[in-house]
Design an enzyme around this catalytic site. Structure first.
Site, PDB file in Angstrom:
ATOM      1  N   GLU A 156       0.592  -1.126   0.025  1.00 23.88           N
ATOM      2  CA  GLU A 156       0.532   0.084   0.044  1.00 23.88           C
ATOM      3  C   GLU A 156       0.666   1.311   0.325  1.00 23.88           C
ATOM      4  O   GLU A 156      -0.014   2.386  -0.804  1.00 23.88           O
ATOM      5  CB  GLU A 156      -0.627  -0.147   0.865  1.00 23.88           C
ATOM      6  N   ASP A 195      -0.379  -4.886   2.542  1.00 24.01           N
ATOM      7  CA  ASP A 195      -1.211  -3.792   4.089  1.00 24.01           C
ATOM      8  C   ASP A 195      -0.479  -3.867   5.371  1.00 24.01           C
ATOM      9  O   ASP A 195      -0.787  -3.949   6.325  1.00 24.01           O
ATOM     10  CB  ASP A 195      -2.629  -3.767   3.904  1.00 24.01           C
ATOM     11  N   ILE A 246      -0.866  -1.762   7.845  1.00 27.43           N
ATOM     12  CA  ILE A 246      -2.063  -1.586   8.528  1.00 27.43           C
ATOM     13  C   ILE A 246      -3.254  -1.219   7.810  1.00 27.43           C
ATOM     14  O   ILE A 246      -3.012  -0.310   7.145  1.00 27.43           O
ATOM     15  CB  ILE A 246      -1.075  -0.088   9.514  1.00 27.43           C
ATOM     16  N   ASP A 247      -4.249  -2.048   7.666  1.00 25.18           N
ATOM     17  CA  ASP A 247      -5.379  -1.534   7.665  1.00 25.18           C
ATOM     18  C   ASP A 247      -6.242  -1.615   9.332  1.00 25.18           C
ATOM     19  O   ASP A 247      -6.252  -2.258   9.598  1.00 25.18           O
ATOM     20  CB  ASP A 247      -5.917  -3.453   7.174  1.00 25.18           C
ATOM     21  N   THR A 250      -5.965   2.496   8.925  1.00 20.53           N
ATOM     22  CA  THR A 250      -5.399   2.837   9.846  1.00 20.53           C
ATOM     23  C   THR A 250      -5.706   3.865   9.781  1.00 20.53           C
ATOM     24  O   THR A 250      -5.571   5.113  11.560  1.00 20.53           O
ATOM     25  CB  THR A 250      -4.248   4.220   8.966  1.00 20.53           C
ATOM     26  N   ASP A 294      -6.280  -4.696   0.607  1.00 18.48           N
ATOM     27  CA  ASP A 294      -7.240  -4.467   1.658  1.00 18.48           C
ATOM     28  C   ASP A 294      -8.399  -6.129   1.358  1.00 18.48           C
ATOM     29  O   ASP A 294      -8.656  -5.940   2.242  1.00 18.48           O
ATOM     30  CB  ASP A 294      -8.061  -3.228   1.449  1.00 18.48           C
TER      31      ASP A 294
END
Ligand code: LIP
Length: 277
Positions: free
Chosen positions: A70, A91, A93-94, A96, A220
């Site tokens: 990402e 990802d 940190i999905d 955020t 995601d």
């Protein structure tokens, strides 16, 4: 490449647990928060730190593998093409925005694709100690225990997750609200978690029957798609066809019947908007 999947999985698990420690360390600290253009699309130094670490370590172990991450895509301003080569989709940190607000639904999502098929999917929320994992044809697991989707067949008796994704943009507002209205009317209720990857896991574990979101990206969805499929569910496009992983418009459901009922409900909601205009 497929012969080495045990080794790939072992390293991926180890690195994800390590990345989870970075999220745990960061959750209560003051962060350097930047917006990626839209006010809610945030990035912190933790997103970049985790993605850099994962890519660095995975490329030391597997120098021929490719990466779609990402924050790297955001920095380079373009989405790399998916090829048949082994490719890690990351990802860091999905959720955020959740991370920034200390809402404890935030996770790392890591997937390995070979020949464009997801072979490994790992999603880890270190704050709630939820480690979801799947390998193709081997089932889906939460903290090592097998998980299955709900066996509900009637959408009117279902709990459905949805996010008002781009509703701040006037272009999407009417359609998103019309779909939400249809879900309020046609289901047991809507839930909205703010992290697509974890919400897909909630479908996989039977906590919600279905999930609908658009305007998100491959990172995601990649890991969560495999976790749902291995738990007995389906992930398809909003129009009922096959999902395009690189531009996902997501209907995720515990089974094909619920997926189809959700597709129909959304089609009807979209028609109502068209008829009004
Ligand atoms: C977020 C998603 C969330 C969605 C946001 C965003 P990020 O990912 O998981 O569910 O509503 O649009 O894409 O940016 O926190 O990795």
């Amino acid at each position: 490449e497929l012969n080495n999947l045990d080794e790939y999985y072992r390293i991926a698990e180890e690195l994800t647990l390590y990345a989870g420690k970075i999220i745990e360390d960061g959750i209560n600290t003051r962060k350097n928060i930047k917006s990626k253009g839209i006010d809610w699309d945030l990035v912190t130094e933790y997103d970049r730190k985790i993605e850099d670490k994962l890519i660095k370590q995975l490329s030391i172990q597997f120098p021929s593998h490719k990466f779609i991450g990402e924050e790297t895509a955001a920095k380079e301003g373009c989405l790399p093409q998916l090829t048949n080569d082994p490719t890690w989709i990351i990802d860091p940190i999905d959720g955020t925005t959740n991370f920034v607000h200390r809402f404890p639904h935030t996770c790392i999502s890591l997937a390995l694709l070979v020949n464009k098929k997801v072979e490994i999917g790992i999603i880890y929320n270190p704050l709630m100690r939820q480690f979801f994992s799947a390998r193709r044809h081997c089932g889906a697991f939460l903290n090592g225990k097998p998980i299955k989707t709900s066996d509900m067949k009637d959408i009117s008796q279902s709990l459905v997750a949805m996010e008002p994704w781009l509703a701040k943009d006037p272009q999407y507002l009417a359609s998103v609200y019309s779909r939400m209205h249809a879900l309020v009317q046609g289901t047991h209720g809507i839930r909205s978690l703010g992290t697509a990857a974890l919400t897909l896991c909630y479908v996989a574990m039977g906590a919600v029957e279905a999930y609908h979101i658009e305007g998100i990206d491959a990172w995601d969805v990649a890991a969560g798609k495999l976790i749902i499929e291995e738990a007995g569910g389906v992930v398809i496009d909003t129009d009922g066809g096959e999902l395009d992983l690189m531009t996902p418009r997501v209907i995720a459901a515990c089974n094909q019947q619920i997926a189809q009922q959700l597709v129909d409900l959304i089609k009807k909601a979209d028609c109502e908007i068209l008829n009004k205009n």
